[in-house]
Design a protein around this motif. Sequence first.
Motif, PDB file in Angstrom:
ATOM      1  N   VAL A  51      74.998  29.564  22.591  1.00 38.53           N
ATOM      2  CA  VAL A  51      75.377  28.793  21.402  1.00 38.53           C
ATOM      3  C   VAL A  51      76.467  29.558  20.668  1.00 38.53           C
ATOM      4  CG1 VAL A  51      74.607  27.905  19.155  1.00 38.53           C
ATOM      5  CG2 VAL A  51      73.077  27.793  21.131  1.00 38.53           C
ATOM      6  N   ILE A  52      77.549  28.855  20.352  1.00 37.59           N
ATOM      7  CA  ILE A  52      78.617  29.472  19.564  1.00 37.59           C
ATOM      8  C   ILE A  52      78.723  28.722  18.249  1.00 37.59           C
ATOM      9  CG2 ILE A  52      81.078  30.006  19.428  1.00 37.59           C
ATOM     10  CD1 ILE A  52      81.122  30.182  22.474  1.00 37.59           C
ATOM     11  N   THR A  53      78.639  29.461  17.149  1.00 35.84           N
ATOM     12  CA  THR A  53      78.765  28.862  15.826  1.00 35.84           C
ATOM     13  C   THR A  53      79.529  29.841  14.931  1.00 35.84           C
ATOM     14  OG1 THR A  53      77.516  27.700  14.097  1.00 35.84           O
ATOM     15  CG2 THR A  53      76.497  29.687  15.006  1.00 35.84           C
ATOM     16  N   ARG A  54      79.636  29.531  13.644  1.00 37.69           N
ATOM     17  CA  ARG A  54      80.463  30.376  12.769  1.00 37.69           C
ATOM     18  C   ARG A  54      79.707  30.697  11.483  1.00 37.69           C
ATOM     19  NH1 ARG A  54      85.897  31.756  12.056  1.00 37.69           N
ATOM     20  NH2 ARG A  54      86.457  30.613  13.958  1.00 37.69           N
ATOM     21  N   THR A  55      79.532  31.978  11.230  1.00 37.73           N
ATOM     22  CA  THR A  55      78.836  32.389  10.010  1.00 37.73           C
ATOM     23  C   THR A  55      79.842  32.716   8.916  1.00 37.73           C
ATOM     24  OG1 THR A  55      78.761  34.723  10.619  1.00 37.73           O
ATOM     25  CG2 THR A  55      76.911  33.353  11.341  1.00 37.73           C
ATOM     26  N   MET A  56      79.362  32.705   7.686  1.00 42.00           N
ATOM     27  CA  MET A  56      80.242  32.980   6.545  1.00 42.00           C
ATOM     28  C   MET A  56      80.798  34.397   6.599  1.00 42.00           C
ATOM     29  SD  MET A  56      78.743  31.079   3.298  1.00 42.00           S
ATOM     30  CE  MET A  56      78.657  29.298   3.264  1.00 42.00           C
ATOM     31  N   ASP A  57      79.956  35.338   6.968  1.00 36.24           N
ATOM     32  CA  ASP A  57      80.395  36.730   6.943  1.00 36.24           C
ATOM     33  C   ASP A  57      80.987  37.200   8.257  1.00 36.24           C
ATOM     34  OD1 ASP A  57      79.320  36.827   4.420  1.00 36.24           O
ATOM     35  OD2 ASP A  57      77.353  37.432   5.171  1.00 36.24           O
ATOM     36  N   GLY A  58      80.454  36.671   9.360  1.00 39.81           N
ATOM     37  CA  GLY A  58      80.778  37.293  10.651  1.00 39.81           C
ATOM     38  C   GLY A  58      81.759  36.540  11.515  1.00 39.81           C
ATOM     39  N   GLY A  59      82.316  35.420  11.021  1.00 43.38           N
ATOM     40  CA  GLY A  59      83.203  34.627  11.853  1.00 43.38           C
ATOM     41  C   GLY A  59      82.432  33.968  12.984  1.00 43.38           C
ATOM     42  N   GLU A  60      83.150  33.693  14.078  1.00 41.57           N
ATOM     43  CA  GLU A  60      82.512  33.014  15.195  1.00 41.57           C
ATOM     44  C   GLU A  60      81.564  33.978  15.908  1.00 41.57           C
ATOM     45  OE1 GLU A  60      85.005  30.879  18.245  1.00 41.57           O
ATOM     46  OE2 GLU A  60      84.420  29.287  16.868  1.00 41.57           O
ATOM     47  N   ILE A  61      80.398  33.445  16.287  1.00 40.30           N
ATOM     48  CA  ILE A  61      79.396  34.320  16.880  1.00 40.30           C
ATOM     49  C   ILE A  61      78.703  33.576  18.017  1.00 40.30           C
ATOM     50  CG2 ILE A  61      77.706  33.660  15.098  1.00 40.30           C
ATOM     51  CD1 ILE A  61      76.668  36.569  15.233  1.00 40.30           C
ATOM     52  N   ALA A  62      78.436  34.291  19.118  1.00 36.61           N
ATOM     53  CA  ALA A  62      77.795  33.675  20.289  1.00 36.61           C
ATOM     54  C   ALA A  62      76.386  34.240  20.446  1.00 36.61           C
ATOM     55  CB  ALA A  62      78.616  33.958  21.543  1.00 36.61           C
ATOM     56  N   PHE A  63      75.459  33.350  20.706  1.00 37.53           N
ATOM     57  CA  PHE A  63      74.076  33.768  20.946  1.00 37.53           C
ATOM     58  C   PHE A  63      73.694  33.426  22.376  1.00 37.53           C
ATOM     59  CE2 PHE A  63      74.227  32.709  16.375  1.00 37.53           C
ATOM     60  CZ  PHE A  63      73.945  33.971  15.875  1.00 37.53           C
ATOM     61  N   LEU A  64      73.172  34.428  23.054  1.00 35.25           N
ATOM     62  CA  LEU A  64      72.695  34.274  24.429  1.00 35.25           C
ATOM     63  C   LEU A  64      71.183  34.513  24.434  1.00 35.25           C
ATOM     64  CD1 LEU A  64      75.520  36.453  25.964  1.00 35.25           C
ATOM     65  CD2 LEU A  64      75.258  34.011  26.352  1.00 35.25           C
ATOM     66  N   PRO A  65      70.484  34.076  25.490  1.00 32.31           N
ATOM     67  CA  PRO A  65      69.047  34.358  25.570  1.00 32.31           C
ATOM     68  C   PRO A  65      68.801  35.866  25.451  1.00 32.31           C
ATOM     69  CG  PRO A  65      69.679  32.783  27.251  1.00 32.31           C
ATOM     70  CD  PRO A  65      70.957  33.262  26.622  1.00 32.31           C
ATOM     71  N   GLY A  66      67.753  36.227  24.740  1.00 36.80           N
ATOM     72  CA  GLY A  66      67.428  37.642  24.574  1.00 36.80           C
ATOM     73  C   GLY A  66      68.070  38.275  23.355  1.00 36.80           C
ATOM     74  N   HIS A  67      68.812  37.482  22.584  1.00 35.59           N
ATOM     75  CA  HIS A  67      69.470  38.017  21.388  1.00 35.59           C
ATOM     76  C   HIS A  67      68.433  38.539  20.392  1.00 35.59           C
ATOM     77  CE1 HIS A  67      72.093  38.309  17.884  1.00 35.59           C
ATOM     78  NE2 HIS A  67      73.120  38.159  18.701  1.00 35.59           N
ATOM     79  N   ALA A  68      68.800  39.581  19.684  1.00 37.24           N
ATOM     80  CA  ALA A  68      67.924  40.124  18.648  1.00 37.24           C
ATOM     81  C   ALA A  68      67.746  39.105  17.529  1.00 37.24           C
ATOM     82  CB  ALA A  68      68.545  41.408  18.089  1.00 37.24           C
TER      83      ALA A  68
END
Length: 139
Positions: A27-44
């Motif tokens: 999943v790729i989305t965009r946070t206010m502080d961190g810009g675009e961010i990708a989440f893969l299985p096993g993410h913290a």
Amino acid sequence: MAESSGAMRVEVVSPERVLFSGESTQVITRTMDGGEIAFLPGHAAFLGALTENHTRIYLSDGTIQNLAVHLGFVEVGPDRVTILSDVAELEEDIDVARARAALARAQESSRGETDAATESALRRAQARLAACGGTESSH
Ligand code: ATP
């Protein structure tokens, strides 16, 4: 846990409904502080506030579900991503002509002094058009 480690459960929910629910590899989305961010299985574990953005959900069948997400939160665990948003639209539900008209209005009112409402209207329209294939640009 080593159950189907290549996928995770993704849900996009508003107070009224579940907009999307499915199995995803990224999943790729965009946070206010961190810009675009990708989440893969096993993410913290992660909790972030979202800005208006084009979110991409890579489905386990190899296709991509595009969405426009306007503010809200993303909550992540090793086998799930949950997006909570009052206003979000799936690509197939976006009215492109309406988004183009909203973009033109926001661009018009952002000439001269801009206010926060105009800037967020601009970002909403851009996110909707990007989710529909980037039609706000030259083509
Ligand atoms: P507009 O000026 O066209 O109303 P807006 O950005 O001000 O755009 P919002 O206030 O963000 O609209 O959204 C109001 C409702 O309309 C929400 O339910 C949102 O999902 C929906 N919506 C807004 N624009 C579109 C669009 N282009 N296609 C589909 N649904 C839309």
